[in-house]
Design a protein around this motif. Structure first.
Motif, PDB file in Angstrom:
ATOM      1  N   SER A   1       0.816  -1.216   0.000  1.00 35.73           N
ATOM      2  CA  SER A   1       0.000   0.000   0.000  1.00 35.73           C
ATOM      3  C   SER A   1       0.851   1.268   0.000  1.00 35.73           C
ATOM      4  CB  SER A   1      -0.939   0.002   1.208  1.00 35.73           C
ATOM      5  OG  SER A   1      -0.176   0.073   2.396  1.00 35.73           O
ATOM      6  N   GLY A   2       2.161   1.139   0.137  1.00 34.77           N
ATOM      7  CA  GLY A   2       3.041   2.297   0.170  1.00 34.77           C
ATOM      8  C   GLY A   2       3.530   2.681  -1.214  1.00 34.77           C
ATOM      9  N   PRO A   3       4.457   3.622  -1.278  1.00 32.64           N
ATOM     10  CA  PRO A   3       5.007   4.045  -2.574  1.00 32.64           C
ATOM     11  C   PRO A   3       5.803   2.930  -3.229  1.00 32.64           C
ATOM     12  CG  PRO A   3       6.169   5.112  -0.774  1.00 32.64           C
ATOM     13  CD  PRO A   3       5.031   4.366  -0.173  1.00 32.64           C
ATOM     14  N   ARG A   4       5.877   2.966  -4.546  1.00 34.09           N
ATOM     15  CA  ARG A   4       6.594   1.927  -5.282  1.00 34.09           C
ATOM     16  C   ARG A   4       7.316   2.538  -6.475  1.00 34.09           C
ATOM     17  NH1 ARG A   4       1.723  -1.675  -6.382  1.00 34.09           N
ATOM     18  NH2 ARG A   4       1.085  -0.559  -4.563  1.00 34.09           N
ATOM     19  N   MET A   5       8.372   1.872  -6.884  1.00 35.04           N
ATOM     20  CA  MET A   5       9.135   2.252  -8.067  1.00 35.04           C
ATOM     21  C   MET A   5       9.355   1.007  -8.905  1.00 35.04           C
ATOM     22  SD  MET A   5       9.822   5.390  -8.317  1.00 35.04           S
ATOM     23  CE  MET A   5       9.168   6.626  -7.245  1.00 35.04           C
ATOM     24  N   ALA A   6       9.168   1.157 -10.190  1.00 34.81           N
ATOM     25  CA  ALA A   6       9.272   0.004 -11.090  1.00 34.81           C
ATOM     26  C   ALA A   6      10.517   0.109 -11.957  1.00 34.81           C
ATOM     27  CB  ALA A   6       8.032  -0.073 -11.973  1.00 34.81           C
ATOM     28  N   SER A   7      11.044  -1.039 -12.294  1.00 30.66           N
ATOM     29  CA  SER A   7      12.117  -1.162 -13.276  1.00 30.66           C
ATOM     30  C   SER A   7      11.744  -2.357 -14.150  1.00 30.66           C
ATOM     31  CB  SER A   7      13.463  -1.360 -12.577  1.00 30.66           C
ATOM     32  OG  SER A   7      13.621  -2.684 -12.169  1.00 30.66           O
ATOM     33  N   PRO A   8      12.459  -2.599 -15.226  1.00 35.23           N
ATOM     34  CA  PRO A   8      12.081  -3.724 -16.084  1.00 35.23           C
ATOM     35  C   PRO A   8      12.155  -5.092 -15.391  1.00 35.23           C
ATOM     36  CG  PRO A   8      13.537  -2.239 -17.257  1.00 35.23           C
ATOM     37  CD  PRO A   8      13.494  -1.766 -15.841  1.00 35.23           C
ATOM     38  N   ALA A   9      13.052  -5.246 -14.422  1.00 34.89           N
ATOM     39  CA  ALA A   9      13.257  -6.551 -13.807  1.00 34.89           C
ATOM     40  C   ALA A   9      12.526  -6.742 -12.486  1.00 34.89           C
ATOM     41  CB  ALA A   9      14.749  -6.798 -13.588  1.00 34.89           C
ATOM     42  N   PHE A  10      12.085  -5.669 -11.852  1.00 34.40           N
ATOM     43  CA  PHE A  10      11.431  -5.782 -10.546  1.00 34.40           C
ATOM     44  C   PHE A  10      10.682  -4.497 -10.204  1.00 34.40           C
ATOM     45  CE2 PHE A  10      15.876  -4.614 -10.020  1.00 34.40           C
ATOM     46  CZ  PHE A  10      15.759  -3.388  -9.410  1.00 34.40           C
ATOM     47  N   VAL A  11       9.882  -4.588  -9.146  1.00 33.62           N
ATOM     48  CA  VAL A  11       9.194  -3.440  -8.563  1.00 33.62           C
ATOM     49  C   VAL A  11       9.611  -3.389  -7.098  1.00 33.62           C
ATOM     50  CG1 VAL A  11       6.953  -2.450  -7.945  1.00 33.62           C
ATOM     51  CG2 VAL A  11       7.213  -3.685 -10.094  1.00 33.62           C
ATOM     52  N   VAL A  12       9.963  -2.200  -6.612  1.00 36.94           N
ATOM     53  CA  VAL A  12      10.332  -2.026  -5.203  1.00 36.94           C
ATOM     54  C   VAL A  12       9.203  -1.283  -4.515  1.00 36.94           C
ATOM     55  CG1 VAL A  12      12.001  -1.069  -3.584  1.00 36.94           C
ATOM     56  CG2 VAL A  12      12.771  -1.905  -5.800  1.00 36.94           C
ATOM     57  N   GLN A  13       8.680  -1.884  -3.441  1.00 37.10           N
ATOM     58  CA  GLN A  13       7.635  -1.264  -2.637  1.00 37.10           C
ATOM     59  C   GLN A  13       8.244  -0.956  -1.270  1.00 37.10           C
ATOM     60  OE1 GLN A  13       4.922  -4.537  -2.553  1.00 37.10           O
ATOM     61  NE2 GLN A  13       4.009  -4.018  -4.523  1.00 37.10           N
ATOM     62  N   SER A  14       7.838   0.153  -0.672  1.00 35.00           N
ATOM     63  CA  SER A  14       8.392   0.476   0.646  1.00 35.00           C
ATOM     64  C   SER A  14       7.296   0.925   1.591  1.00 35.00           C
ATOM     65  CB  SER A  14       9.463   1.553   0.538  1.00 35.00           C
ATOM     66  OG  SER A  14       8.873   2.804   0.307  1.00 35.00           O
TER      67      SER A  14
ATOM     68  N   ARG B   1      10.159  -9.699 -11.714  1.00 32.61           N
ATOM     69  CA  ARG B   1       9.498  -9.825 -13.010  1.00 32.61           C
ATOM     70  C   ARG B   1      10.291 -10.775 -13.891  1.00 32.61           C
ATOM     71  NH1 ARG B   1       8.107  -3.522 -14.529  1.00 32.61           N
ATOM     72  NH2 ARG B   1       6.284  -3.320 -13.203  1.00 32.61           N
ATOM     73  N   ARG B   2       9.682 -11.208 -14.959  1.00 38.28           N
ATOM     74  CA  ARG B   2      10.314 -12.168 -15.857  1.00 38.28           C
ATOM     75  C   ARG B   2      11.616 -11.629 -16.469  1.00 38.28           C
ATOM     76  NH1 ARG B   2       9.815 -17.017 -17.497  1.00 38.28           N
ATOM     77  NH2 ARG B   2      10.487 -17.630 -19.563  1.00 38.28           N
ATOM     78  N   ALA B   3      11.704 -10.336 -16.683  1.00 35.60           N
ATOM     79  CA  ALA B   3      12.904  -9.746 -17.275  1.00 35.60           C
ATOM     80  C   ALA B   3      14.135  -9.958 -16.399  1.00 35.60           C
ATOM     81  CB  ALA B   3      12.683  -8.262 -17.528  1.00 35.60           C
ATOM     82  N   ALA B   4      13.952 -10.273 -15.116  1.00 36.95           N
ATOM     83  CA  ALA B   4      15.082 -10.501 -14.217  1.00 36.95           C
ATOM     84  C   ALA B   4      15.865 -11.752 -14.602  1.00 36.95           C
ATOM     85  CB  ALA B   4      14.601 -10.615 -12.780  1.00 36.95           C
ATOM     86  N   LEU B   5      15.278 -12.635 -15.379  1.00 33.35           N
ATOM     87  CA  LEU B   5      15.987 -13.841 -15.816  1.00 33.35           C
ATOM     88  C   LEU B   5      17.096 -13.520 -16.807  1.00 33.35           C
ATOM     89  CD1 LEU B   5      12.972 -16.264 -16.316  1.00 33.35           C
ATOM     90  CD2 LEU B   5      14.781 -16.471 -14.603  1.00 33.35           C
TER      91      LEU B   5
ATOM     92  N   ASN C   1      22.232  -1.426 -10.733  1.00 36.16           N
ATOM     93  CA  ASN C   1      22.049   0.012 -10.940  1.00 36.16           C
ATOM     94  C   ASN C   1      20.573   0.397 -10.897  1.00 36.16           C
ATOM     95  OD1 ASN C   1      24.797   0.452 -11.149  1.00 36.16           O
ATOM     96  ND2 ASN C   1      24.795   0.153 -13.357  1.00 36.16           N
ATOM     97  N   ASP C   2      19.705  -0.467 -11.442  1.00 35.47           N
ATOM     98  CA  ASP C   2      18.259  -0.214 -11.384  1.00 35.47           C
ATOM     99  C   ASP C   2      17.769  -0.167  -9.938  1.00 35.47           C
ATOM    100  OD1 ASP C   2      18.151  -0.185 -14.142  1.00 35.47           O
ATOM    101  OD2 ASP C   2      17.296  -2.207 -14.325  1.00 35.47           O
ATOM    102  N   LEU C   3      18.280  -1.069  -9.110  1.00 38.46           N
ATOM    103  CA  LEU C   3      17.854  -1.118  -7.713  1.00 38.46           C
ATOM    104  C   LEU C   3      18.317   0.132  -6.967  1.00 38.46           C
ATOM    105  CD1 LEU C   3      16.513  -2.572  -5.371  1.00 38.46           C
ATOM    106  CD2 LEU C   3      18.665  -3.789  -4.984  1.00 38.46           C
ATOM    107  N   ARG C   4      19.550   0.538  -7.159  1.00 36.48           N
ATOM    108  CA  ARG C   4      20.039   1.756  -6.509  1.00 36.48           C
ATOM    109  C   ARG C   4      19.235   2.975  -6.957  1.00 36.48           C
ATOM    110  NH1 ARG C   4      26.335   1.693  -7.210  1.00 36.48           N
ATOM    111  NH2 ARG C   4      26.005   3.872  -6.701  1.00 36.48           N
ATOM    112  N   SER C   5      18.916   3.021  -8.236  1.00 36.07           N
ATOM    113  CA  SER C   5      18.128   4.127  -8.769  1.00 36.07           C
ATOM    114  C   SER C   5      16.717   4.133  -8.173  1.00 36.07           C
ATOM    115  CB  SER C   5      18.062   4.029 -10.287  1.00 36.07           C
ATOM    116  OG  SER C   5      17.177   4.962 -10.810  1.00 36.07           O
ATOM    117  N   ALA C   6      16.092   2.963  -8.097  1.00 32.01           N
ATOM    118  CA  ALA C   6      14.732   2.861  -7.554  1.00 32.01           C
ATOM    119  C   ALA C   6      14.707   3.284  -6.089  1.00 32.01           C
ATOM    120  CB  ALA C   6      14.210   1.435  -7.711  1.00 32.01           C
TER     121      ALA C   6
END
Length: 128
Positions: free
Chosen positions: A15-28, A83-87, A96-101
């Motif tokens: 239910s909190g804020p989230r940031m998406a990248s092609p390989a995953f979504v980070v929720q906090s 997400r599937r793109a993480a494969l 780098n995507d995770l640090r950016s997110a």
């Protein structure tokens, strides 16, 4: 850094804020207690077979292990949804995507419930 284990914690982070990248979504989600940063991982069946899901989960866990703790806010829970793109995505690119997110999540202000606006088509009748 601890792991999230209970479903209620995963639901609360969703239910909190989230940031998406092609390989995953980070929720906090911020917590009120003084405990350490907690991280949870989830990969749905849409991603693929059990072997593929486990591979995605392992890659995400390794990303968090290599991440410096300073990138994550204290007293927060994080859920990383694979997400599937993480494969197929390169590990360095995912890192780098995770640090950016995480940095984008830190800059994002928490959402405040706003007052409902009246519907544009609603008209008030004047009393005559």
């Amino acid at each position: 850094m601890d792991r999230l284990r209970q479903r209620a914690d995963f639901v609360a982070a969703a239910s909190g804020p989230r940031m998406a990248s092609p390989a995953f979504v980070v929720q906090s989600r911020p917590r009120d207690d003084a405990g350490p940063v907690r991280v949870g991982f989830t990969v749905t069946k849409k991603v693929g077979t059990a072997t593929e899901r486990n591979r995605v989960r392992r890659r995400l866990r390794e990303l968090v292990k290599r991440l410096d703790v300073i990138s994550m806010r204290p007293h927060h829970d994080y859920v990383i949804v694979g997400r599937r793109a993480a494969l197929d995505r390169g590990f360095e690119t995912m890192f780098n995507d995770l640090r950016s997110a995480l940095s984008r999540l830190e800059r994002q202000t928490p959402r405040q419930p706003s007052d409902p606006k009246p519907h544009a088509n609603s008209r008030t009748r004047s009393s005559e």
